[in-house]
Design a protein around this motif. Structure first.
Motif, PDB file in Angstrom:
ATOM      1  N   VAL A   1      -7.649 -13.000  12.173  1.00 33.00           N
ATOM      2  CA  VAL A   1      -6.384 -12.075  12.864  1.00 33.00           C
ATOM      3  C   VAL A   1      -5.878 -11.483  11.417  1.00 33.00           C
ATOM      4  O   VAL A   1      -5.269 -12.602  10.772  1.00 33.00           O
ATOM      5  N   ASP A   2      -5.208 -10.548  11.471  1.00 35.06           N
ATOM      6  CA  ASP A   2      -4.732 -10.185  10.155  1.00 35.06           C
ATOM      7  C   ASP A   2      -3.152  -9.862  10.486  1.00 35.06           C
ATOM      8  O   ASP A   2      -3.574  -9.514  11.580  1.00 35.06           O
ATOM      9  N   VAL A   3      -2.672 -10.086   9.603  1.00 37.66           N
ATOM     10  CA  VAL A   3      -1.153 -10.100   9.291  1.00 37.66           C
ATOM     11  C   VAL A   3      -0.537 -10.469   7.945  1.00 37.66           C
ATOM     12  O   VAL A   3      -0.710 -10.902   7.372  1.00 37.66           O
ATOM     13  N   ASP A   4      -0.236  -8.843   7.853  1.00 39.50           N
ATOM     14  CA  ASP A   4       0.657  -8.538   6.321  1.00 39.50           C
ATOM     15  C   ASP A   4      -0.371  -8.498   5.324  1.00 39.50           C
ATOM     16  O   ASP A   4       0.307  -9.984   4.306  1.00 39.50           O
ATOM     17  N   GLY A   5      -1.421  -8.725   5.560  1.00 40.88           N
ATOM     18  CA  GLY A   5      -2.087  -8.828   4.414  1.00 40.88           C
ATOM     19  C   GLY A   5      -2.437 -10.557   4.047  1.00 40.88           C
ATOM     20  O   GLY A   5      -3.462 -10.051   3.674  1.00 40.88           O
ATOM     21  N   ALA A   6      -2.003 -11.021   5.347  1.00 37.72           N
ATOM     22  CA  ALA A   6      -2.229 -12.338   5.177  1.00 37.72           C
ATOM     23  C   ALA A   6      -3.928 -12.156   6.444  1.00 37.72           C
ATOM     24  O   ALA A   6      -3.685 -11.089   7.448  1.00 37.72           O
ATOM     25  N   ARG A   7      -4.651 -13.187   6.448  1.00 37.84           N
ATOM     26  CA  ARG A   7      -5.897 -13.875   7.376  1.00 37.84           C
ATOM     27  C   ARG A   7      -5.618 -14.844   7.743  1.00 37.84           C
ATOM     28  O   ARG A   7      -5.677 -15.979   7.297  1.00 37.84           O
TER      29      ARG A   7
END
Length: 285
Positions: free
Chosen positions: A10-16
């Motif tokens: 799941v991708d979030v704010d440039g993080a995975r």
């Protein structure tokens, strides 16, 4: 033998964020779903024996790698500024991504250590209605005053020493504790150890918000826990003044094996049955 999981992201704010989805348990479809949030520096795959025990108890299981750990990115570095606020928001993002799997089903967050703090903060700061119950296992605010005698002073010295080193280095390298961590995570964790309180997060009084959480909670401390002994979970539960809390101490006699902050995962069959019983009592959607 533990079942294999499917690795998703799941991708979030440039993080995975790494998401491990285990096969559905045997039995009727629509079993309650448990989403596990790990301890600081502990990879999601460590929970495979526990996931197997939960599945055998009739629960669907999903395990998340905390941001910066295991299959999740980014690798903590001086440029990483995230802390508890971002970890709690990650819970919301993951639940939104899992919504097609969760719709119409009882859903629980199960947090271990740092993961339990994160789960509580999600309920306090975000969409509490997205979750039907919380299970907190080997969780606690590591306030130094809740440890006996000289041990409390050692906790204070070690936690604040780690925080000081992290400020100097810009990141915690993971020297003997907690794995590599962003400085914001260490800052917020050290605050709880020093003050016994959650820090303000994004300008929000997290302490006040936690007092308003109404989600049913199963709070389990384990014998011989070197990091979050029974008293630290009692301290956390005392903050949850609006929530119905079922408190349980998981003893060696019940587990049938030695226990500590980590090894309970491999001796959790009786605990999994207790969690399944708690889930079965939650109101169905």
């Amino acid at each position: 033998m533990s079942a294999e999981y499917t690795q998703e992201f799941v991708d979030v704010d440039g993080a995975r964020l790494g998401v491990q989805v285990y096969p559905e348990p045997d039995g009727p479809p629509g079993a309650p779903v448990v989403v596990i949030w790990p301890a600081m520096g502990v990879r999601a795959r460590y929970y495979r024996p526990f996931a197997a025990a939960l599945r055998d108890a009739g629960l669907a299981v999903i395990v998340i790698d905390l941001r910066g750990t295991g299959a999740s990115t980014p690798t903590p570095a001086r440029t990483c500024r995230y802390g508890y606020a971002e970890l709690a928001a990650d819970v919301r993002v993951v639940l939104d991504a899992l919504k097609p799997r969760l719709d119409g089903r009882v859903r629980m967050l199960l947090g271990h250590s740092l993961g339990g703090q994160v789960a509580v903060l999600h309920q306090a700061l975000h969409d509490a209605e997205a979750v039907d119950g919380l299970a907190l296992v080997a969780v606690g605010l590591p306030w130094w005053r809740r440890y006996p005698g000289l041990h409390g002073w050692r906790v204070l010295a070690s936690t604040q020493g780690i925080a000081a080193a992290t400020r100097l280095l810009g990141v915690w390298p993971g020297w003997g504790f907690g794995g590599r961590q962003a400085r914001g995570v260490i800052r917020d964790w050290a605050h709880t150890a020093r003050t016994g309180r959650f820090p303000a997060l994004d300008g929000v009084d997290a302490e006040a918000a936690v007092r308003l959480v109404r989600t049913p909670i199963l709070a389990v401390s384990v014998d011989d826990d070197q990091y979050t002994p029974h008293e630290t979970l009692d301290h956390l539960c005392a903050k949850l003044t609006a929530a119905p809390v079922t408190r349980h101490r998981y003893p060696v006699a019940e587990a049938g094996a030695p226990l500590d902050h980590f090894t309970w995962v491999r001796a959790a069959t009786p605990l999994a049955a207790r969690i399944a019983e708690f889930a079965a009592a939650l109101p169905r959607r």
